[in-house]
Design a protein around this motif. Structure first.
Motif, PDB file in Angstrom:
ATOM      1  N   THR A  16      -0.817  -6.259 -11.855  1.00 27.00           N
ATOM      2  CA  THR A  16       0.289  -5.323 -12.056  1.00 27.00           C
ATOM      3  C   THR A  16       1.408  -5.539 -11.077  1.00 27.00           C
ATOM      4  N   ILE A  17       1.201  -6.317 -10.079  1.00 21.56           N
ATOM      5  CA  ILE A  17       2.211  -6.482  -9.038  1.00 21.56           C
ATOM      6  C   ILE A  17       3.246  -7.510  -9.450  1.00 21.56           C
ATOM      7  N   GLY A  18       2.838  -8.486 -10.266  1.00 21.28           N
ATOM      8  CA  GLY A  18       3.790  -9.497 -10.710  1.00 21.28           C
ATOM      9  C   GLY A  18       3.382 -10.854 -10.270  1.00 21.28           C
ATOM     10  N   CYS A  19       4.363 -11.743 -10.171  1.00 18.83           N
ATOM     11  CA  CYS A  19       4.082 -13.126  -9.776  1.00 18.83           C
ATOM     12  C   CYS A  19       3.717 -13.191  -8.328  1.00 18.83           C
ATOM     13  N   ASP A  20       3.098 -14.375  -7.935  1.00 18.50           N
ATOM     14  CA  ASP A  20       2.646 -14.559  -6.555  1.00 18.50           C
ATOM     15  C   ASP A  20       3.781 -14.402  -5.562  1.00 18.50           C
ATOM     16  N   GLU A  21       4.987 -14.965  -5.946  1.00 14.58           N
ATOM     17  CA  GLU A  21       6.054 -14.900  -4.953  1.00 14.58           C
ATOM     18  C   GLU A  21       6.573 -13.487  -4.757  1.00 14.58           C
ATOM     19  N   ASP A  22       6.225 -12.562  -5.747  1.00 16.69           N
ATOM     20  CA  ASP A  22       6.684 -11.179  -5.609  1.00 16.69           C
ATOM     21  C   ASP A  22       5.700 -10.313  -4.834  1.00 16.69           C
ATOM     22  N   ILE A  23       4.471 -10.854  -4.530  1.00 17.04           N
ATOM     23  CA  ILE A  23       3.437 -10.044  -3.866  1.00 17.04           C
ATOM     24  C   ILE A  23       3.821  -9.811  -2.417  1.00 17.04           C
ATOM     25  N   VAL A  24       3.815  -8.562  -2.009  1.00 20.15           N
ATOM     26  CA  VAL A  24       4.038  -8.197  -0.605  1.00 20.15           C
ATOM     27  C   VAL A  24       2.721  -7.690  -0.048  1.00 20.15           C
ATOM     28  N   LEU A  25       2.274  -8.300   1.071  1.00 19.04           N
ATOM     29  CA  LEU A  25       0.996  -7.927   1.697  1.00 19.04           C
ATOM     30  C   LEU A  25       1.253  -6.881   2.770  1.00 19.04           C
ATOM     31  N   TYR A  26       0.452  -5.833   2.768  1.00 17.66           N
ATOM     32  CA  TYR A  26       0.632  -4.724   3.698  1.00 17.66           C
ATOM     33  C   TYR A  26      -0.610  -4.591   4.592  1.00 17.66           C
ATOM     34  N   CYS A  27      -0.413  -3.879   5.679  1.00 16.30           N
ATOM     35  CA  CYS A  27      -1.524  -3.564   6.603  1.00 16.30           C
ATOM     36  C   CYS A  27      -2.454  -2.587   5.905  1.00 16.30           C
ATOM     37  N   GLN A  28      -3.687  -3.003   5.733  1.00 15.10           N
ATOM     38  CA  GLN A  28      -4.613  -2.154   4.984  1.00 15.10           C
ATOM     39  C   GLN A  28      -5.098  -0.938   5.765  1.00 15.10           C
ATOM     40  N   PRO A  29      -5.365  -1.003   7.101  1.00 21.21           N
ATOM     41  CA  PRO A  29      -5.730   0.209   7.836  1.00 21.21           C
ATOM     42  C   PRO A  29      -4.631   1.269   7.788  1.00 21.21           C
ATOM     43  N   CYS A  30      -3.360   0.825   7.950  1.00 22.27           N
ATOM     44  CA  CYS A  30      -2.253   1.789   7.908  1.00 22.27           C
ATOM     45  C   CYS A  30      -2.071   2.329   6.502  1.00 22.27           C
ATOM     46  N   ASP A  31      -2.406   1.537   5.512  1.00 23.68           N
ATOM     47  CA  ASP A  31      -2.178   1.927   4.135  1.00 23.68           C
ATOM     48  C   ASP A  31      -3.040   3.113   3.727  1.00 23.68           C
ATOM     49  N   HIS A  32      -4.162   3.353   4.511  1.00 22.95           N
ATOM     50  CA  HIS A  32      -5.040   4.482   4.198  1.00 22.95           C
ATOM     51  C   HIS A  32      -4.412   5.795   4.610  1.00 22.95           C
ATOM     52  N   ASP A  33      -3.764   5.818   5.796  1.00 24.46           N
ATOM     53  CA  ASP A  33      -3.342   7.101   6.359  1.00 24.46           C
ATOM     54  C   ASP A  33      -1.862   7.180   6.735  1.00 24.46           C
ATOM     55  N   GLY A  34      -1.200   6.088   6.955  1.00 24.31           N
ATOM     56  CA  GLY A  34       0.156   6.158   7.489  1.00 24.31           C
ATOM     57  C   GLY A  34       1.168   5.422   6.637  1.00 24.31           C
ATOM     58  N   PRO A  35       2.329   5.148   7.208  1.00 29.31           N
ATOM     59  CA  PRO A  35       3.372   4.424   6.472  1.00 29.31           C
ATOM     60  C   PRO A  35       2.933   2.997   6.185  1.00 29.31           C
ATOM     61  N   ARG A  36       3.406   2.439   5.109  1.00 26.39           N
ATOM     62  CA  ARG A  36       3.056   1.084   4.731  1.00 26.39           C
ATOM     63  C   ARG A  36       3.860   0.110   5.588  1.00 26.39           C
ATOM     64  N   LEU A  37       3.115  -0.802   6.233  1.00 31.59           N
ATOM     65  CA  LEU A  37       3.759  -1.790   7.100  1.00 31.59           C
ATOM     66  C   LEU A  37       3.343  -3.179   6.649  1.00 31.59           C
ATOM     67  N   PRO A  38       4.247  -4.139   6.751  1.00 29.68           N
ATOM     68  CA  PRO A  38       3.920  -5.498   6.318  1.00 29.68           C
ATOM     69  C   PRO A  38       2.788  -6.096   7.147  1.00 29.68           C
ATOM     70  N   ALA A  39       2.006  -6.927   6.510  1.00 26.61           N
ATOM     71  CA  ALA A  39       0.900  -7.591   7.200  1.00 26.61           C
ATOM     72  C   ALA A  39       1.439  -8.635   8.162  1.00 26.61           C
ATOM     73  N   HIS A  40       0.826  -8.677   9.369  1.00 21.88           N
ATOM     74  CA  HIS A  40       1.226  -9.628  10.404  1.00 21.88           C
ATOM     75  C   HIS A  40       0.101 -10.654  10.665  1.00 21.88           C
ATOM     76  N   GLY A  41      -1.066 -10.320  10.175  1.00 21.24           N
ATOM     77  CA  GLY A  41      -2.225 -11.201  10.369  1.00 21.24           C
ATOM     78  C   GLY A  41      -3.403 -10.733   9.523  1.00 21.24           C
ATOM     79  N   TYR A  42      -4.572 -11.413   9.757  1.00 14.51           N
ATOM     80  CA  TYR A  42      -5.733 -11.117   8.917  1.00 14.51           C
ATOM     81  C   TYR A  42      -7.014 -11.239   9.756  1.00 14.51           C
ATOM     82  N   CYS A  43      -7.938 -10.245   9.603  1.00 12.46           N
ATOM     83  CA  CYS A  43      -9.256 -10.296  10.283  1.00 12.46           C
ATOM     84  C   CYS A  43     -10.293 -10.781   9.281  1.00 12.46           C
ATOM     85  N   VAL A  44     -10.864 -11.953   9.590  1.00  8.60           N
ATOM     86  CA  VAL A  44     -11.881 -12.533   8.707  1.00  8.60           C
ATOM     87  C   VAL A  44     -13.132 -11.661   8.659  1.00  8.60           C
TER      88      VAL A  44
END
Length: 581
Positions: A16-44
């Motif tokens: 539902t988000i669209g093409c790959d180049e349109d996907i915006v990755l957000y911080c998932q911990p913040c996405d639960h409770d606070g404002p949506r912030l762009p992802a800066h990294g990833y925890c394996v």
């Protein structure tokens, strides 16, 4: 494209988000409770995209500082399905037993332990442990093999508990039943004691009444004699006085001479009456009976027999022994009419060795310090074997008379006591904690007896015994030398065969060492062999000895005594002494 600053819907698909180049990755911990912030990294490890702030804190926090992190250029450019589709809310409400205010939420793979966040922080860091968040791994246990194994184990233990409960119920019932029998035996024993005491009381009363009757008889004799003498003397005295007054000289002369003879006779009779030995009596109670009435004495003891099968004692390795000959002791005495034939031997104390001499019908005390015979008890029949019952009492078997003679030892002197009749031709004998173990050559078998002769156990069978001539005992086992079967047979105190050792050509005397091994005389091979307590192995400790017959071990001095039977006095009249170390 998602609008910045707004929360992502809980249910959405990447499609539902669209093409790959349109996907915006957000911080998932913040996405639960606070404002949506762009992802800066990833925890394996957490499988989550992180904003710059969360990325920095993730490296500092104790729980996550050692997680594997990817920067913005290396992080996945798509969101995982686990992240897009949040799991069901957890039910982690079980308090931690160490930290009651915290709930258990983690599991340590290394220690196989459930943890709260405090446990993880303090004791299970990422360096030493692999810790998992329970909701991340819990789905794996549904219908898993672990689930089935644990249920099966629980079922097995449940069945074991039920069986154990039933088994214990049965053996408790047996135990209670045995105690009912014990109480009946106690009452029977009490009746026997009362009957015996009544009998002893009657005997004492009869003895006292017999003395009284004798006293009364003597008194009657004295009274009658004195009355007769008194009357006779008064009559004679009156006649003499009358004849003297009437001056009848002839009659007076004769009467006086008759009176002189009468006086002599009566003096003798009165003297005899005075010789009656009349005594005063006091009662002194029987010391043995008085001892039984002491407060610290009991009516008897309860012997125990475990309803569980005992675990066999561990095998005893036979150590190498250094042997040194200490000399020999002459046991021939001036009372002996033939060369000695020593068939039985036991230690009363380390200094006193007791031996039975078959050919000379004697029991002898051998002082091992002075190396001489200090006392000899002559018997009217041939003695077989001997054992110590206490430090002052012996028991000797007499095969042909089918009896056991108890002998007391006091001040280094031997004295016969009571005799016990047994059910066969008895040979070997050993005493342990008040129980006599006796072997019989006809009929071949073994009995465990009380010292009063009560039969506690009888073991017979041609497949078990054939001419069992010697026996020795300890707390675990009874060892019997089967001469014709050429085996040492080991039994427990319930009479069950639990081991045997063969390979001996002519098996005779046996004795136990302090470490549980058995010394055995092999008459034909001229050796003494040492056998492990479990009858598993054996080795020769003395060889080239002259027809060894009976043997005895002294634990205090580590000395082995044995007799020889060569029919030559130069060997048979001596006990050989070896030190084994």
């Amino acid at each position: 494209m998602a609008v910045p600053g707004k929360r992502m819907p809980k249910h959405f698909s990447l499609s539902t988000i669209g093409c790959d180049e349109d996907i915006v990755l957000y911080c998932q911990p913040c996405d639960h409770d606070g404002p949506r912030l762009p992802a800066h990294g990833y925890c394996v490890d957490c499988r989550e995209h992180l904003c710059e702030t969360c990325f920095t804190l993730h490296k500092r926090h104790t729980l996550s500082r050692h997680h594997y992190l990817l920067d913005k250029n290396s992080m996945p450019q798509t969101m995982s399905s686990a992240s897009v589709h949040p799991s069901q809310p957890d039910n982690l409400t079980k308090p931690c037993p160490k930290h009651m205010k915290e709930m258990i939420k983690f599991y340590c793979q290394n220690h196989e332990t459930l943890l709260c966040s405090v446990c993880v922080t303090l004791e299970h860091t990422g360096i030493s442990c692999e810790v998992n968040y329970i909701p991340d791994i819990s789905d794996l246990v549904i219908n898993s093999k672990e689930h089935q194994v644990i249920l099966k184990a629980m079922d097995t233990i449940t069945k074991q508990c039920c069986k154990t409960s039933e088994d214990v119920k049965k053996i408790i019932a047996k135990s209670n039943s045995s105690l009912t029998d014990v109480l009946a035996d106690i009452k029977k024993f009490r009746r026997e004691i009362n009957q015996r005491l009544d009998e002893l009381e009657r005997q004492a009363e009869d003895a006292a009444k017999a003395i009284q009757q004798e006293n009364n008889k003597n008194l009657k004799t004295v009274e009658t004699t004195c009355d007769d003498v008194t009357k006779s003397l008064k009559t004679s005295s009156g006649i003499i006085q009358h004849l003297n007054t009437s001056k009848q000289a002839d009659k007076l002369f004769m009467e006086l001479k008759l009176a002189e003879q009468m006086i002599k006779d009566y003096e003798k009779r009165v003297h005899q009456l005075a010789a009656f030995d009349v005594k005063l009596y006091n009662f002194i109670s029987n010391k043995e009976i008085s001892t039984l009435l002491e407060k610290d004495r009991s009516l008897g003891t309860f012997t125990e027999k475990s309803l569980k099968q005992p675990s066999p004692p561990p095998a005893v390795d036979i150590k190498f022994r250094k042997t040194t000959q200490q000399g020999k002791i002459c046991v021939e005495t001036s009372k002996d009419k033939q060369a000695c034939y020593i068939t039985g031997m036991t230690l009363l104390t380390p200094d006193l060795l007791i031996i039975t001499d078959w050919c000379n019908c004697a029991v002898k005390i051998v002082d091992t310090c002075s190396q001489s015979v200090t006392d000899q008890l002559q018997l009217d029949t041939i003695p077989s074997k001997v054992t110590s019952v206490t430090s002052t009492e012996l028991a000797v078997t007499f095969r042909d008379k089918q009896t056991i003679l108890f002998i007391s030892v006091y001040a280094n002197k031997l004295k016969k006591k009571q005799t016990l009749k047994v059910d066969g031709k008895c040979q070997g004998i050993s005493c342990y904690q008040g129980k006599l173990v006796v072997s019989f050559v006809q009929p071949a078998g073994l009995q465990i007896l009380g010292t009063n002769g009560s039969i506690l156990k009888t073991v017979r069978g041609e497949n078990i015994f054939s001419w069992p001539v010697y026996v020795t005992t300890n707390s675990n086992s009874i060892y019997v030398s089967n001469c014709k079967m050429k085996t040492i047979t080991r039994l427990n105190w319930q009479g069950e065969v639990i081991g045997s050792y063969g390979g001996i050509t002519k098996l005779l005397g046996i004795t136990l060492s302090d470490d549980g091994t058995v010394f055995v005389c092999d008459y034909d091979r001229n050796v003494i062999e040492e056998i492990a307590g479990d009858c598993s192995t054996g080795k020769v400790v003395l060889e080239n000895v002259n027809s060894p017959y009976t043997v005895c071990w002294c634990a205090e001095t580590s000395q082995l005594y044995f007799s020889c039977r060569t029919e030559q006095g130069k060997h048979d009249n001596f006990l050989q002494v070896f030190k084994l170390s």
